[in-house]
Write an enzyme that holds these catalytic residues in place. Sequence first.
Site, PDB file in Angstrom:
ATOM      1  N   SER A 240      32.486  63.467  96.100  1.00  0.00           N
ATOM      2  CA  SER A 240      32.720  63.525  97.901  1.00  0.00           C
ATOM      3  C   SER A 240      33.547  64.870  98.207  1.00  0.00           C
ATOM      4  O   SER A 240      34.448  65.234  97.602  1.00  0.00           O
ATOM      5  CB  SER A 240      33.318  62.149  98.463  1.00  0.00           C
ATOM      6  OG  SER A 240      34.773  62.409  97.943  1.00  0.00           O
ATOM      7  N   GLU A 263      31.463  70.547  93.109  1.00  0.00           N
ATOM      8  CA  GLU A 263      30.066  70.328  93.833  1.00  0.00           C
ATOM      9  C   GLU A 263      30.151  69.358  94.790  1.00  0.00           C
ATOM     10  O   GLU A 263      30.223  68.088  94.033  1.00  0.00           O
ATOM     11  CB  GLU A 263      28.968  70.103  92.699  1.00  0.00           C
ATOM     12  CG  GLU A 263      28.786  71.263  91.989  1.00  0.00           C
ATOM     13  CD  GLU A 263      28.345  72.651  92.607  1.00  0.00           C
ATOM     14  OE1 GLU A 263      27.779  72.520  93.665  1.00  0.00           O
ATOM     15  OE2 GLU A 263      28.839  73.658  92.262  1.00  0.00           O
ATOM     16  N   CYS A 300      23.145  64.373  96.464  1.00  0.00           N
ATOM     17  CA  CYS A 300      23.696  65.615  97.548  1.00  0.00           C
ATOM     18  C   CYS A 300      22.739  66.164  98.086  1.00  0.00           C
ATOM     19  O   CYS A 300      23.054  66.961  98.946  1.00  0.00           O
ATOM     20  CB  CYS A 300      24.453  66.111  96.324  1.00  0.00           C
ATOM     21  SG  CYS A 300      23.510  66.613  94.608  1.00  0.00           S
ATOM     22  N   GLU A 389      28.094  65.043 106.152  1.00  0.00           N
ATOM     23  CA  GLU A 389      27.319  64.109 105.516  1.00  0.00           C
ATOM     24  C   GLU A 389      27.469  62.556 105.699  1.00  0.00           C
ATOM     25  O   GLU A 389      28.463  62.248 105.584  1.00  0.00           O
ATOM     26  CB  GLU A 389      27.267  64.442 103.823  1.00  0.00           C
ATOM     27  CG  GLU A 389      26.637  63.617 103.038  1.00  0.00           C
ATOM     28  CD  GLU A 389      26.927  63.686 101.513  1.00  0.00           C
ATOM     29  OE1 GLU A 389      28.285  63.695 101.251  1.00  0.00           O
ATOM     30  OE2 GLU A 389      25.871  63.851 100.613  1.00  0.00           O
TER      31      GLU A 389
HETATM   32  P1  NAP Z   1      34.210  60.482  94.963  1.00  0.00           P
HETATM   33  O1  NAP Z   1      34.364  59.299  95.544  1.00  0.00           O
HETATM   34  O2  NAP Z   1      34.715  61.804  95.418  1.00  0.00           O
HETATM   35  O3  NAP Z   1      34.335  60.352  93.263  1.00  0.00           O
HETATM   36  C1  NAP Z   1      34.462  61.299  92.258  1.00  0.00           C
HETATM   37  C2  NAP Z   1      35.539  61.100  91.162  1.00  0.00           C
HETATM   38  O4  NAP Z   1      36.696  61.765  91.993  1.00  0.00           O
HETATM   39  C3  NAP Z   1      35.870  59.934  90.854  1.00  0.00           C
HETATM   40  O5  NAP Z   1      36.289  59.912  89.533  1.00  0.00           O
HETATM   41  C4  NAP Z   1      36.958  59.403  91.782  1.00  0.00           C
HETATM   42  O6  NAP Z   1      37.755  58.374  91.025  1.00  0.00           O
HETATM   43  C5  NAP Z   1      37.751  60.670  91.699  1.00  0.00           C
HETATM   44  N1  NAP Z   1      38.443  61.045  93.008  1.00  0.00           N
HETATM   45  C6  NAP Z   1      37.863  60.802  94.373  1.00  0.00           C
HETATM   46  N2  NAP Z   1      38.987  61.242  95.216  1.00  0.00           N
HETATM   47  C7  NAP Z   1      40.137  61.329  94.352  1.00  0.00           C
HETATM   48  C8  NAP Z   1      41.604  61.518  94.604  1.00  0.00           C
HETATM   49  N3  NAP Z   1      41.829  61.698  95.980  1.00  0.00           N
HETATM   50  N4  NAP Z   1      42.469  61.526  93.752  1.00  0.00           N
HETATM   51  C9  NAP Z   1      42.127  61.498  92.374  1.00  0.00           C
HETATM   52  N5  NAP Z   1      40.698  61.264  92.105  1.00  0.00           N
HETATM   53  C10 NAP Z   1      39.730  61.164  92.938  1.00  0.00           C
HETATM   54  O7  NAP Z   1      32.553  60.788  94.912  1.00  0.00           O
HETATM   55  P2  NAP Z   1      31.143  59.775  94.378  1.00  0.00           P
HETATM   56  O8  NAP Z   1      31.192  58.726  95.391  1.00  0.00           O
HETATM   57  O9  NAP Z   1      31.134  59.486  93.153  1.00  0.00           O
HETATM   58  O10 NAP Z   1      29.984  60.702  94.780  1.00  0.00           O
HETATM   59  C11 NAP Z   1      29.417  60.771  95.893  1.00  0.00           C
HETATM   60  C12 NAP Z   1      29.471  62.062  96.773  1.00  0.00           C
HETATM   61  O11 NAP Z   1      29.307  63.097  95.702  1.00  0.00           O
HETATM   62  C13 NAP Z   1      28.483  62.147  97.814  1.00  0.00           C
HETATM   63  O12 NAP Z   1      29.172  62.901  98.766  1.00  0.00           O
HETATM   64  C14 NAP Z   1      27.491  63.411  97.258  1.00  0.00           C
HETATM   65  O13 NAP Z   1      26.896  64.137  98.274  1.00  0.00           O
HETATM   66  C15 NAP Z   1      28.109  64.100  96.389  1.00  0.00           C
HETATM   67  N6  NAP Z   1      27.297  64.766  95.422  1.00  0.00           N
HETATM   68  C16 NAP Z   1      27.438  65.681  95.136  1.00  0.00           C
HETATM   69  C17 NAP Z   1      26.657  66.455  94.055  1.00  0.00           C
HETATM   70  C18 NAP Z   1      26.603  67.919  93.925  1.00  0.00           C
HETATM   71  O14 NAP Z   1      26.146  68.409  93.038  1.00  0.00           O
HETATM   72  N7  NAP Z   1      26.861  68.675  94.803  1.00  0.00           N
HETATM   73  C19 NAP Z   1      25.955  65.779  93.226  1.00  0.00           C
HETATM   74  C20 NAP Z   1      25.832  64.054  93.386  1.00  0.00           C
HETATM   75  C21 NAP Z   1      26.797  63.731  94.204  1.00  0.00           C
HETATM   76  P3  NAP Z   1      37.532  56.938  91.238  1.00  0.00           P
HETATM   77  O15 NAP Z   1      36.648  56.609  90.138  1.00  0.00           O
HETATM   78  O16 NAP Z   1      38.690  56.395  91.179  1.00  0.00           O
HETATM   79  O17 NAP Z   1      36.869  56.677  92.443  1.00  0.00           O
END
Ligand code: NAP
Length: 503
Positions: A240, A263, A300, A389
């Site tokens: 995210s 990403e 994404c 988003e």
């Molecule tokens: P997320 O909530 O940001 O989590 C991704 C990872 O980061 C997890 O391991 C999470 O830990 C960790 N994390 C998040 N915030 C953190 C913080 N403040 N401090 C430390 N660690 C942190 O993302 P998601 O829900 O898995 O993915 C969904 C998002 O990804 C959507 O917005 C989607 O569009 C995007 N996405 C982008 C792509 C691309 O290629 N651009 C591809 C797929 C998805 P935890 O395990 O503790 O939650």
Amino acid sequence: MSFTPHGKHLIAGTWVGAEQTFPSEPASGTSHDFSVGTTALVDQACEAAEAAFWSYGYSTREARAAFINTIADEIEARAEAITDIGTRETGLPEARLNGERGRTTGQLRLFADHILKGDYLDTRHDPALPDRQPLPRPDLRMVQRPIGPIAVFGASNFPLAFSTAGGDTAAALAAGCPVVVKGHSAHPGTGEIVAEAVHAAIEKCDMPKGVFSLIQGGDRAVGQALVQHPLIKAVGFTGSLGGGRALFDLCAARPEPIPFFGELGSVNPMFVLPEACKSRGTALGEGWAESLTMGAGQFCTNPGIAVVPEGAEGDRFVEAAAAALKDAPAQVMLTDGIAQAYRDGKARFDRRNAVQAVLSTESEGRNALPNLYETDSAAYLQDQELGEEVFGPLGLVVRTSSVEEMQSLAKGLEGQLTITLQMEDADTEAAQRLMPIIERKAGRLLVNGFPTGVEVADSMVHGGPYPASTNFGATSVGTLSIRRFLRPVCYQNMPAALLPEGF
Ligand code: NAP
């Protein structure tokens, strides 16, 4: 075949448990307990990765290719168990998990082939010119070298292809960089079994144990400690905007700042040009609805925004999309948190006076039903939040009265992973007017298709200007992504005995 996770971390070849645990929250089936990560484990994994770098970073491309191919083999050997735990944890259907596994192993094998070809090293040679006047030129050679231990964060929506042994891990290992993965709390069991496959490949190929570690989360301090660890030299992150930005800021604030290849999310605007709208507005509306709801909209590359001409022809697009979305069944979302964020995103649209609901649904629990809204370009350009988003099957149609208005709208867009043009030959001039603008806004431009579905190939760019990614010169998919974990070194007047592999 049913898989029961043991819930441990893999730290440099050893499975390590912890007293404190967190429960998984599967979409179906039994919850399991997983060891919570600690900063002490981060330290151990990073020290082991650094120790491994002194041999792995100098290994031959043949040895690394064999290792990466063996990881792919070991993943395939666990195919049924991976699909079993993956479907239970994420709620994604079996066919999707099977397809994603094929993509993951294909990606690993592509990187093995890629490094064997060797052109990724981009070797250059300026031979010495001892007689050059007024000054002689030294012999200069340049090659790309691996940078050291890499931290990898996978995303919840791609439990295999963008996770433990996904694209970032494949690219880093191919480059010659050890990897420390921070496991995603939405699919810890899937992470564990994939780590088992990597572990088996390390043993079979006699690789240094510290070349790969998996630390489960359960505590945000783990990821924060990992990106700040002095031995980590770069971060590959998919997730995210909020999470990515927080970790990016930590990387930038380190005494030694390091690159953070994040990403992030995107709304992937689709411009329906006037002649295309006239000739196939209905079909495009239906096609858009299908793309928007694929995987419960949890991509994404989900095309969240359609820019559509005003008038009867545009109305047909909207009506067709609404009719198709109305019939779409509820789909299970990846986590309770993502389902709640989807409802919150919808509520954000409901609060806007300048936005009209075309299809408004109430989603319950972990399920998502599609929603469709409509606005005009003036309202869109005035309200930055409309361009953020909403992760899920929510679409926004922005109506425009002219190609000039489409151009203004394009100029107002934030960075995107993709932008799509739906066009006929008769739209070519309008498309030409948009091209210079959209080229500056997105990593991938498409004509007459839908952006969901990212080919893993040499020419793929999966990235884009911020906030689509934190580093718009890079891609996280395709062979070019290896460049993120390499840096050029110049060797001046270097005898052959001191030159690295590649010359
Ligand atoms: P997320 O909530 O940001 O989590 C991704 C990872 O980061 C997890 O391991 C999470 O830990 C960790 N994390 C998040 N915030 C953190 C913080 N403040 N401090 C430390 N660690 C942190 O993302 P998601 O829900 O898995 O993915 C969904 C998002 O990804 C959507 O917005 C989607 O569009 C995007 N996405 C982008 C792509 C691309 O290629 N651009 C591809 C797929 C998805 P935890 O395990 O503790 O939650």
